[in-house]
Design an enzyme around this catalytic site. Structure first.
Site, PDB file in Angstrom:
ATOM      1  N   GLU A 181     -18.539  -0.946   6.022  1.00  0.00           N
ATOM      2  CA  GLU A 181     -19.206  -2.173   5.564  1.00  0.00           C
ATOM      3  C   GLU A 181     -20.717  -2.033   5.724  1.00  0.00           C
ATOM      4  OE1 GLU A 181     -17.660  -4.209   3.333  1.00  0.00           O
ATOM      5  OE2 GLU A 181     -16.106  -4.172   4.872  1.00  0.00           O
ATOM      6  N   THR A 201     -22.543   0.003   4.512  1.00  0.00           N
ATOM      7  CA  THR A 201     -22.947   1.414   4.520  1.00  0.00           C
ATOM      8  C   THR A 201     -23.392   1.869   3.124  1.00  0.00           C
ATOM      9  OG1 THR A 201     -20.589   1.853   4.305  1.00  0.00           O
ATOM     10  CG2 THR A 201     -21.555   2.231   6.480  1.00  0.00           C
ATOM     11  N   GLY A 207     -15.442 -15.488  -7.111  1.00  0.00           N
ATOM     12  CA  GLY A 207     -16.321 -15.731  -5.965  1.00  0.00           C
ATOM     13  C   GLY A 207     -15.601 -15.657  -4.634  1.00  0.00           C
ATOM     14  N   GLY A 251     -14.820 -12.813  -2.936  1.00  0.00           N
ATOM     15  CA  GLY A 251     -15.075 -11.588  -2.176  1.00  0.00           C
ATOM     16  C   GLY A 251     -14.176 -10.421  -2.541  1.00  0.00           C
ATOM     17  N   SER A 264     -14.266  -9.153  -5.604  1.00  0.00           N
ATOM     18  CA  SER A 264     -14.988  -8.553  -6.715  1.00  0.00           C
ATOM     19  C   SER A 264     -14.438  -8.872  -8.103  1.00  0.00           C
ATOM     20  CB  SER A 264     -15.097  -7.033  -6.529  1.00  0.00           C
ATOM     21  OG  SER A 264     -16.285  -6.620  -7.149  1.00  0.00           O
ATOM     22  N   SER A 305     -16.358 -10.099 -10.130  1.00  0.00           N
ATOM     23  CA  SER A 305     -17.504  -9.764 -10.984  1.00  0.00           C
ATOM     24  C   SER A 305     -17.393  -8.330 -11.505  1.00  0.00           C
ATOM     25  CB  SER A 305     -18.826  -9.970 -10.250  1.00  0.00           C
ATOM     26  OG  SER A 305     -18.886  -9.210  -9.065  1.00  0.00           O
ATOM     27  N   ASP A 356     -18.060  -1.404  -5.886  1.00  0.00           N
ATOM     28  CA  ASP A 356     -17.095  -2.253  -6.591  1.00  0.00           C
ATOM     29  C   ASP A 356     -16.769  -1.707  -7.976  1.00  0.00           C
ATOM     30  OD1 ASP A 356     -17.580  -3.717  -4.369  1.00  0.00           O
ATOM     31  OD2 ASP A 356     -18.445  -5.455  -5.401  1.00  0.00           O
TER      32      ASP A 356
HETATM   33  P1  ADP Z   1     -16.770 -11.989  -6.460  1.00  0.00           P
HETATM   34  O1  ADP Z   1     -17.214 -10.769  -7.188  1.00  0.00           O
HETATM   35  O2  ADP Z   1     -16.595 -11.773  -5.006  1.00  0.00           O
HETATM   36  O3  ADP Z   1     -15.563 -12.635  -7.052  1.00  0.00           O
HETATM   37  P2  ADP Z   1     -19.284 -12.977  -7.471  1.00  0.00           P
HETATM   38  O4  ADP Z   1     -20.093 -14.169  -7.153  1.00  0.00           O
HETATM   39  O5  ADP Z   1     -19.926 -11.641  -7.371  1.00  0.00           O
HETATM   40  O6  ADP Z   1     -17.958 -13.053  -6.567  1.00  0.00           O
HETATM   41  O7  ADP Z   1     -18.735 -13.093  -8.955  1.00  0.00           O
HETATM   42  C1  ADP Z   1     -18.063 -14.260  -9.365  1.00  0.00           C
HETATM   43  C2  ADP Z   1     -18.629 -14.736 -10.700  1.00  0.00           C
HETATM   44  O8  ADP Z   1     -18.228 -13.826 -11.750  1.00  0.00           O
HETATM   45  C3  ADP Z   1     -18.063 -16.069 -11.127  1.00  0.00           C
HETATM   46  O9  ADP Z   1     -18.758 -17.142 -10.533  1.00  0.00           O
HETATM   47  C4  ADP Z   1     -18.261 -16.013 -12.636  1.00  0.00           C
HETATM   48  O10 ADP Z   1     -19.598 -16.277 -12.978  1.00  0.00           O
HETATM   49  C5  ADP Z   1     -17.990 -14.543 -12.956  1.00  0.00           C
HETATM   50  N1  ADP Z   1     -16.582 -14.335 -13.335  1.00  0.00           N
HETATM   51  C6  ADP Z   1     -15.711 -13.461 -12.791  1.00  0.00           C
HETATM   52  N2  ADP Z   1     -14.503 -13.527 -13.399  1.00  0.00           N
HETATM   53  C7  ADP Z   1     -14.611 -14.462 -14.376  1.00  0.00           C
HETATM   54  C8  ADP Z   1     -13.703 -15.004 -15.341  1.00  0.00           C
HETATM   55  N3  ADP Z   1     -12.446 -14.573 -15.440  1.00  0.00           N
HETATM   56  N4  ADP Z   1     -14.178 -15.966 -16.167  1.00  0.00           N
HETATM   57  C9  ADP Z   1     -15.454 -16.380 -16.084  1.00  0.00           C
HETATM   58  N5  ADP Z   1     -16.348 -15.917 -15.195  1.00  0.00           N
HETATM   59  C10 ADP Z   1     -15.940 -14.977 -14.334  1.00  0.00           C
HETATM   60 MG    MG Z   2     -19.065  -9.744  -6.945  1.00  0.00          MG
END
Ligand code: ADP
Ligand code: MG
Length: 393
Positions: free
Chosen positions: A47, A49, A129, A131, A133, A135, A179
Site C-alpha cells: 500500500e 508503494t 467510489g 475503493g 476501482s 474508475s 489499477d
Molecule cells: P473507485 O475507483 O474506488 O470506485 P473513484 O472515485 O476513483 O472510486 O471512481 C468512481 C467514479 O467513477 C464514479 O463516481 C463515477 O464518476 C465513475 N464511474 C465508475 N463506474 C461508473 C458507471 N458504471 N457509470 C457511471 N460512472 C461510473
Molecule cells: Mg478509482
C-alpha cells in the site's frame, strides 16, 4: 447535455447486462456492436508503494464494468450509464478534460484521437467510489470497446497506459498505474506482482483453498485526498535528504532498511516513520509472493498484520473503523491474513479466509462490527477474475 432515461433495472446475469446495454446503444447507430468488460481490483499487499516506484500485489475481481459501443454517422458521442440512469451527449469537436462521470469515457475517445461519433452504454457491478476501482474498470473497458470499434486492436498493456492517462490527464485524478494494469492484465485465480518502476508483471497463483472477503467499513473520510498528497510529499522529502548520502537514490524504492536507519537522525520523526513504513512494505510484498506461493498461513498472517499496523501507526492513513475491522478479523480462527486495503481513511479491509469458513467469517465480522460501531459492514466474497475481455453476441 444530460437527461434522465428510464431503462435501468436490476441487472444480474452477464447476458441480461449485455442485452440491456445493446438496447441502450441502438438508437441512431449502425454496424457491429463492440462489447467489452473489465474487472475492479483489490490490493492484497503493497500500500502506498506504487508512487514510490515499489511493489504491489493486487488481483482482479469478479465485479466488472461492461460496455457496448456502436458507431454513429454524425460527430456526437452519446454515453449512457445504466448504473446512474443518465445520458450524456457531446459533440466530438467540443471534448475537453473535465471531472464528471462521463469524463472516464470521453477521455478514452480523446486519448485515442477518435474523430467519428459513437454510442456507448455502460453498466458496472463494481461499487462506484467504493475503493475497488470502478474508475479503472470503466476506463479500461471503455478503452477496449472503443478501440476495437474503430479497428485499433491495441494490446492490453497499451490499454492500461492509455487508461491511466485518461484518469490523470483528462479526469484529473493523480492515480498510479496499478489499477489499470490489474484491470487489463488480470488472470483468473492469480494475483499480479507488479514492479511499479519497470511495470513488469508476474502472475502469482493464489491457493484454491483460500477465499478473499472484502469488508467495506462504510466510511469515507473527506481528508483522504489531501492527506494522500501530503504522504507523497513526505516521501519526496525523504528522497531529497537520502540523495545527499547516495546520489543514485531516485525514490524510496532504492532505500534499504539499513540506509533508513543510517539517515534516521537527519529526518524528523514523522518523515522517518513514513519512510520506514514504505521501505518495509516493499520488502513485505516480496515476502508475501513467496508466502502465498507456499501457502504459508503463518507468514501471510504476520505480513498482513505488520502492513496494517504500519499503515495505522507509522504511515497514519488508517481510521478507527478500519482498525476495528482489522482487530475483529484477526481474532477469527480461520483467518489467513487481514489488513486495510486502498488509500485509507475509510474504505475496505481485505481478508484471506480458509475455504469453507467464509460465510462464518462474514457473520462473525458483521455481528461484531455492528455491535461496536452501530454500522453493518458490506462484506463481499470475491473471486480472482481475468482482465479486460471482448464479448460476442
Ligand atoms: P473507485 O475507483 O474506488 O470506485 P473513484 O472515485 O476513483 O472510486 O471512481 C468512481 C467514479 O467513477 C464514479 O463516481 C463515477 O464518476 C465513475 N464511474 C465508475 N463506474 C461508473 C458507471 N458504471 N457509470 C457511471 N460512472 C461510473
Ligand atoms: Mg478509482
Amino acid at each position: 447535455m444530460e437527461d434522465r432515461i428510464e431503462i435501468y433495472q436490476k441487472l444480474n446475469s452477464e447476458s441480461d447486462i449485455i442485452k440491456s446495454l445493446i438496447s441502450a446503444v441502438d438508437q441512431d447507430s449502425y454496424g457491429d456492436f463492440s462489447i467489452s468488460s473489465a474487472p475492479g481490483r483489490v490490493n492484497l499487499i503493497g500500500e502506498h508503494t506504487d508512487y514510490n516506484e515499489g511493489f504491489v500485489l493486487p488481483c482482479a475481481i469478479n465485479l466488472r464494468t461492461f460496455c457496448v459501443a456502436r458507431k454513429r454517422k454524425d460527430k456526437n458521442i452519446r454515453i449512457v450509464s445504466l448504473n446512474l440512469n443518465k445520458v450524456h451527449i457531446q459533440d466530438i469537436d467540443d471534448i475537453k478534460p473535465s471531472y464528471n462521470w462521463w469524463s472516464y469515457v470521453l477521455g478514452c475517445a480523446y486519448v485515442l484521437g477518435i474523430r467519428q461519433g459513437f454510442n456507448i452504454a455502460i453498466y458496472g457491478t463494481v461499487p462506484l467510489g467504493g475503493g475497488l476501482s470502478s474508475s479503472a474498470s470503466l476506463e479500461v473497458s471503455a478503452m477496449y470497446a472503443i478501440s476495437n470499434l474503430f479497428g485499433l486492436r491495441l494490446d492490453r498493456r497499451e490499454i492500461a497506459f492509455l487508461s491511466r492517462r485518461v484518469e490523470n490527464e483528462f479526469v484529473g485524478v493523480p492515480c498510479g498505474i496499478m489499477d489499470q494494469l490489474c484491470s487489463s492484465l488480470g488472470v483468473k485465480q492469480n494475483a499480479l506482482f507488479i514492479d511499479c518502476r519497470t511495470y513488469e508483471v508476474q502472475n502469482v497463483k493464489f491457493p484454491e483453498d483460500w477465499k478473499i472477503v472484502v469488508c467495506d467499513s462504510g466510511v469515507k473520510h473527506e481528508l483522504g485526498s489531501s492527506e494522500y498528497a501530503k504522504r507523497q510529499d513526505d516521501c519526496k522529502k525523504v528522497v531529497e535528504i537520502a540523495k545527499r548520502f547516495d546520489q543514485r537514490i531516485k525514490s524510496l524504492r532504492d532505500i534499504s532498511t539499513q540506509t533508513i536507519e543510517k539517515i534516521k537522525y537527519n529526518l524528523d520523526p514523522v518523515l522517518y516513520r513514513r519512510a520506514k513504513f514504505i521501505v518495509e512494505e516493499n520488502q513485505r510484498v516480496i515476502e508475501a509472493v513467496e508466502a502465498i506461493s507456499k501457502k504459508d498461513k503463518g507468514k501471510v498472517f504476520e505480513l498482513f498484520s505488520k502492513s496494517h499496523i504500519g499503515l495505522s501507526k507509522e504511515y497514519e492513513v488508517s481510521c478507527e473503523e478500519l482498525d476495528i475491522l482489522f482487530d475483529i478479523a484477526k481474532s477469527f480462527e480461520g483467518i489467513v491474513g487481514t489488513r486495510m486495503t486502498g488509500g485509507g481513511f475509510g474504505g475496505n479491509t481485505v481478508n484471506i479466509v480458509e475455504s469453507g469458513r467464509e460465510m462464518e467469517f462474514i457473520d462473525f465480522i458483521s455481528n461484531r462490527y455492528m455491535s461496536v460501531t452501530g454500522r453493518k459492514p458490506i462484506s463481499r466474497l470475491v473471486q480472482i477474475d481475468s482482465g479486460v475481455q471482448e464479448h460476442k453476441i
